[in-house]
Scaffold this motif. Sequence first.
Motif, PDB file in Angstrom:
ATOM      1  N   ARG A 307     -13.951 -36.927 -23.989  1.00  0.00           N
ATOM      2  CA  ARG A 307     -13.855 -35.620 -23.322  1.00  0.00           C
ATOM      3  C   ARG A 307     -14.271 -35.746 -21.862  1.00  0.00           C
ATOM      4  NH1 ARG A 307     -12.420 -35.008 -27.935  1.00  0.00           N
ATOM      5  NH2 ARG A 307     -10.529 -35.652 -26.881  1.00  0.00           N
ATOM      6  N   GLY A 308     -15.229 -36.616 -21.613  1.00  0.00           N
ATOM      7  CA  GLY A 308     -15.690 -36.787 -20.247  1.00  0.00           C
ATOM      8  C   GLY A 308     -14.586 -37.284 -19.332  1.00  0.00           C
ATOM      9  N   VAL A 309     -13.832 -38.309 -19.794  1.00  0.00           N
ATOM     10  CA  VAL A 309     -12.723 -38.832 -18.988  1.00  0.00           C
ATOM     11  C   VAL A 309     -11.670 -37.750 -18.783  1.00  0.00           C
ATOM     12  CG1 VAL A 309     -10.789 -40.448 -18.997  1.00  0.00           C
ATOM     13  CG2 VAL A 309     -13.062 -41.236 -19.650  1.00  0.00           C
ATOM     14  N   GLU A 310     -11.359 -37.008 -19.826  1.00  0.00           N
ATOM     15  CA  GLU A 310     -10.330 -35.965 -19.715  1.00  0.00           C
ATOM     16  C   GLU A 310     -10.724 -34.867 -18.740  1.00  0.00           C
ATOM     17  OE1 GLU A 310      -7.745 -35.250 -23.551  1.00  0.00           O
ATOM     18  OE2 GLU A 310      -9.869 -35.150 -24.079  1.00  0.00           O
ATOM     19  N   ASN A 311     -12.007 -34.530 -18.698  1.00  0.00           N
ATOM     20  CA  ASN A 311     -12.455 -33.370 -17.937  1.00  0.00           C
ATOM     21  C   ASN A 311     -13.147 -33.722 -16.626  1.00  0.00           C
ATOM     22  OD1 ASN A 311     -11.585 -31.695 -20.080  1.00  0.00           O
ATOM     23  ND2 ASN A 311     -13.529 -31.993 -21.162  1.00  0.00           N
ATOM     24  N   ALA A 312     -13.211 -35.004 -16.294  1.00  0.00           N
ATOM     25  CA  ALA A 312     -13.923 -35.408 -15.075  1.00  0.00           C
ATOM     26  C   ALA A 312     -13.303 -34.741 -13.855  1.00  0.00           C
ATOM     27  CB  ALA A 312     -13.891 -36.926 -14.931  1.00  0.00           C
ATOM     28  N   LEU A 321     -16.981 -43.238 -16.786  1.00  0.00           N
ATOM     29  CA  LEU A 321     -16.855 -42.897 -18.198  1.00  0.00           C
ATOM     30  C   LEU A 321     -15.790 -43.748 -18.892  1.00  0.00           C
ATOM     31  CD1 LEU A 321     -17.189 -39.029 -17.867  1.00  0.00           C
ATOM     32  CD2 LEU A 321     -18.811 -40.561 -19.011  1.00  0.00           C
ATOM     33  N   ALA A 322     -14.763 -44.169 -18.150  1.00  0.00           N
ATOM     34  CA  ALA A 322     -13.752 -45.046 -18.732  1.00  0.00           C
ATOM     35  C   ALA A 322     -14.364 -46.380 -19.129  1.00  0.00           C
ATOM     36  CB  ALA A 322     -12.600 -45.246 -17.743  1.00  0.00           C
ATOM     37  N   LEU A 342      -4.801 -41.029 -24.521  1.00  0.00           N
ATOM     38  CA  LEU A 342      -5.015 -40.787 -23.100  1.00  0.00           C
ATOM     39  C   LEU A 342      -4.071 -41.627 -22.247  1.00  0.00           C
ATOM     40  CD1 LEU A 342      -8.923 -40.606 -22.975  1.00  0.00           C
ATOM     41  CD2 LEU A 342      -7.290 -38.708 -23.046  1.00  0.00           C
ATOM     42  N   LEU A 343      -3.773 -42.842 -22.705  1.00  0.00           N
ATOM     43  CA  LEU A 343      -2.855 -43.702 -21.969  1.00  0.00           C
ATOM     44  C   LEU A 343      -1.448 -43.120 -21.950  1.00  0.00           C
ATOM     45  CD1 LEU A 343      -2.028 -46.455 -20.658  1.00  0.00           C
ATOM     46  CD2 LEU A 343      -1.687 -47.307 -22.985  1.00  0.00           C
ATOM     47  N   GLU A 348      -1.858 -38.784 -14.407  1.00  0.00           N
ATOM     48  CA  GLU A 348      -1.911 -40.097 -13.766  1.00  0.00           C
ATOM     49  C   GLU A 348      -3.325 -40.643 -13.653  1.00  0.00           C
ATOM     50  OE1 GLU A 348      -0.882 -42.301  -9.502  1.00  0.00           O
ATOM     51  OE2 GLU A 348      -0.264 -40.213  -9.833  1.00  0.00           O
ATOM     52  N   SER A 349      -4.267 -39.831 -13.223  1.00  0.00           N
ATOM     53  CA  SER A 349      -5.631 -40.326 -13.014  1.00  0.00           C
ATOM     54  C   SER A 349      -6.263 -40.786 -14.317  1.00  0.00           C
ATOM     55  CB  SER A 349      -6.495 -39.237 -12.365  1.00  0.00           C
ATOM     56  OG  SER A 349      -6.537 -38.076 -13.180  1.00  0.00           O
ATOM     57  N   VAL A 350      -5.966 -40.107 -15.420  1.00  0.00           N
ATOM     58  CA  VAL A 350      -6.518 -40.484 -16.720  1.00  0.00           C
ATOM     59  C   VAL A 350      -5.813 -41.734 -17.254  1.00  0.00           C
ATOM     60  CG1 VAL A 350      -6.787 -39.747 -19.131  1.00  0.00           C
ATOM     61  CG2 VAL A 350      -7.263 -38.145 -17.264  1.00  0.00           C
ATOM     62  N   ARG A 351      -4.477 -41.806 -17.094  1.00  0.00           N
ATOM     63  CA  ARG A 351      -3.762 -43.019 -17.503  1.00  0.00           C
ATOM     64  C   ARG A 351      -4.327 -44.247 -16.780  1.00  0.00           C
ATOM     65  NH1 ARG A 351       0.911 -42.612 -15.352  1.00  0.00           N
ATOM     66  NH2 ARG A 351       1.212 -40.365 -15.155  1.00  0.00           N
TER      67      ARG A 351
END
Length: 538
Positions: A307-312, A321-322, A342-343, A348-351
Amino acid sequence: MTGIGREALFDDERMSSYLHDGYVVLAPDELPASFHEEMFQAACAVHDDARAIGGDSNHLQVIGDNLRARIPALDRLLDCDTVQGALTSVLGEDFVLHPHHFVHEATPNDQSFHQDGNLPWNERAHYRTHRPNWAMLFYYPQRVTEESGPTEVLPGTQYWTTDFERDDGTWHRGDAADKTLQREELANDDLAARDRRIGQVVDLLGVPGLERRKLTVEAGSLVLANYDLFHRGTRASAEAASRRFMYKFYYFRTQEPREASWRNASTSPIAGASANPVDGVVESIWQWLRGGGDDCRMWVSSEDPVRGVENAAAENERVRLAYELGLQARDDHSLLPELERLLTTGPESVRRAMGYALGVAGPAAEGVVLRGLKHDDARVRRVACLAAAEGRFESESIVARLLRCLEGDPDDLVRSNAAYSLGNIARVVPERVPAARLLARLQPGAEPDNSANGGMTRSTVRESVAYALNNVRLDAADLDRLAELGLADHDRYVRGLAITALERHVGACPGDWVQRFVTHLSASRFSERPPRPALASG
């Protein structure tokens, strides 16, 4: 270590500073003041010649790429112990000087904060890797003051970047921190308005408390910088006492670290004065540089990094977090479907962050990476290439898929990323990356030109292949083929990288290619302009 004394290598404190801040300032005490004055006058002559010649290509022929031919004494600087020791510390032994270099002169206009393109002239070839695979060397032959236009850096930003994808599937070629900023805004004579606008650019990165540092240095100073550090050139004021020049050189690594290449005593990096958003990333890199591979003891701060990566809200938090998510997924394989989600579905930033997370996760993530390399969406395949390189995935199935991506993917950026990844993986398992398959991509017609960036037709994919060939194992037959194809390529950076690969094998693997190499160098040597004749008086 060969050729340099151990005292020229970084100690743990300086290495830690480099990894945290993204740069260090060096003073080459072995060179006298007269040398720096000579290099200042040489830079004056180069820029004066460029102005006199005019046209739209003097950046290629006069002030870029030909400097070592025009100014042979530059090699005294590049070969001195201070430079060699710093580069060995960061890039290991057998590092390579890239064929692109340049000498900048400060002007009345500001630059915006940016990261240099990962190919010359702000062209794009691959994702930015956090491990020290590349470095930039800045050399200031004269004193740099606030008035003369110092380089300004954003310490610690070398592990972050900005989005580059466009909605139509193409991409921005450069990595400016703000891609909407116009050149006219930077030339604004209202300095208060200019400063506000540049401040907005920094704020756009979304990192609280980000520090800006202007590098005011003494004559002859060097800055060794992480290739991906956000930086900019500031404007020279009318009150400047002297012209301000900066010579710039690129270097890259060719060997995987087996042990620390600096004067290492500590098992962990030396911490700064306060907690830093890049601390966990630096810890991971420190262990890799010491030959520890993926042996990372990074502290995991989040109970739910997914959730942290998704919501950063910002890149620094997302990257941290990644790394934590990848570290947890090594042992908790139930997290791997989340990384894959997530990939394949994230923005784009999360991928991009998943490329690093999957690399940290290691062999457990191989299935996710392999499926990513086969995905229908080119944007996913690009990041999967990054993940394969970051994790040094060495299985036959991953290498085979990367070769298929290189040889047949319709997306230029996938093919380029695949070539780059194969080069990095070849350092670990050279027997699994066949040089012949890479060399085949240099055959005429195999990989067409796809860019005119910098004022010349060129191929980002062939340039990435030529980079990879500096990392793979080459036998005499491979070297013959490289001399035949690489030295005949009209892309100057393919030729230049072919030369660096051949040069490193001259003593170890002689063959027919040596004559071809020497003939090429004889025909392509740069003819510097002779001194102007003195005009007769009267």
